[in-house]
Design an enzyme around this catalytic site. Structure first.
Site: not given
Length: 366
Positions: A139, A142, A196
């Site tokens: 993640s 992101k 997240s």
């Protein structure tokens, strides 16, 4: 008359003499029978259960069962299958482990296979460990998703809807955003960075002009423009292990993303409330350090999938110095946070005497 009385007395005497032995014999016989029954019951109770050799396999066992049949105790034995033994599950091998990065030693005994620490002001590398190896970044992806959204100058108040296309079909991760939930682009970005939230990140990519393929192309184009030559993106969430980058590339991404106040704020908020479709939901940061008074964090992002291990990138101030930290492929749920704490302590207390040792580790790595 005297003869009659004598005859009666004699008769009674004989009757008594005949009956007494009989009663005694009866009592003795009764006691003997009771003793035999008790002995027999005791023998039954102590009798070992014998099983024919080879009649039980290693998955069977005998179970003793006691029942009462017409007032009498009845003991029987039944074969039952034993519960199968659970084999030990081997630890999951990350991409870094399979590349042998876990064999690299460092003076801080970090739990992360990859680490990079840079003084942002001077660009001086303060600590480095396997920093040029491209690995899955989970993640941390992101952060690039946020950078592309921020630079696209789209309407942040536009309402986006979670659809079936945003459901994780690869890792089957859960989400608090149900299909049909609606949030503004701004709120989607907020919880994608801070907590997240995978479906939020997916919705951001899907609602980009040209859809998700165009969004991923923009992510890769931005990476190339930043000089992130070891980086590749295939989705906007990081759920795919094909999203890869090196620690040196991610340090460049951190510095670039830090230029946007919205990314700084949203990534470091400890908690935030949203109302998808009118239902209030509070999200918390995926990084516990954002709630710590001991840390001054300007930007951060965490990540985890099995292939990537636990990951953490952030820009923080340590004794007034802006420091970029990157930890990839760490073992243990909070190990990346622990590595950050060890690194900060080392920078404050021990870095002058340990700097030579870090250079030696780098030299050993080639």
């Amino acid at each position: 008359m005297f003869k009659s009385a004598l005859a009666i007395f004699t008769t009674l005497l004989f009757i008594h003499a005949g009956l007494a032995p009989a009663n005694a014999q009866t009592t003795a016989a009764t006691k003997k029978t009771a003793v035999k029954k008790a002995a027999a019951k005791k023998a039954v109770a102590k009798r070992p259960v014998t099983v024919a050799k080879g009649s039980l396999n290693n998955r069977e066992k005998l179970v003793r069962k006691v029942t009462m049949v017409k007032g009498r105790r009845h003991v029987s034995y039944q074969r039952v299958s034993a519960a199968p033994s659970v084999a030990a599950v081997p630890p999951v091998m990350t991409a870094g482990d399979m590349a042998g990065l876990n064999l690299t030693q460092d003076p801080l005994a970090l739990r992360s296979n990859v680490a990079l620490v840079i003084d942002q002001a001077s660009s001086q590398v303060l600590f480095e460990k396997n920093s040029n190896v491209a690995l899955p970044i989970a993640s941390v992806t992101k952060l690039m998703t946020a950078l592309v959204v921020a630079e696209a100058h789209m309407n942040m108040e536009e309402i986006l809807t979670v659809t079936e296309d945003d459901v994780d079909r690869e890792k089957h991760s859960s989400s608090r955003l149900r299909v049909g939930a609606q949030l503004s682009r701004d709120d989607m970005l907020h919880i994608a960075l801070m907590s997240s939230e995978n479906r939020a990140a997916s919705a951001l990519g899907r609602n980009y002009p040209g859809g998700l393929p165009a969004f991923v192309a923009a992510m890769n184009a931005k990476a190339r423009s930043l000089g992130m030559m070891d980086t590749r993106y295939v989705d906007s969430t990081g759920l795919s292990s094909q999203n890869v980058a090196s620690a040196r590339d991610l340090a460049k991404l951190v510095v670039a993303a830090y230029q946007y106040p919205i990314i700084r704020q949203y990534s470091t908020d400890p908690k935030y409330m949203v109302e998808p479709s009118g239902h209030a939901l509070q999200y918390n940061s995926s990084n516990r350090l954002t709630s710590s008074k001991d840390w001054d964090i300007g930007l951060q992002k965490t990540g985890f999938i099995n292939e990537a291990g636990h990951c953490l990138v952030m820009l923080t101030r340590i004794e007034g110095r802006p420091i970029v930290m990157v930890f990839l492929d760490s073992k243990g749920r909070l190990s990346h946070v622990g590595d950050a704490a060890r690194m900060r302590k080392w920078l404050v207390e021990d870095s002058p005497k340990n700097l030579t040792r870090v250079k030696m580790v780098r030299a050993d790595q080639g």
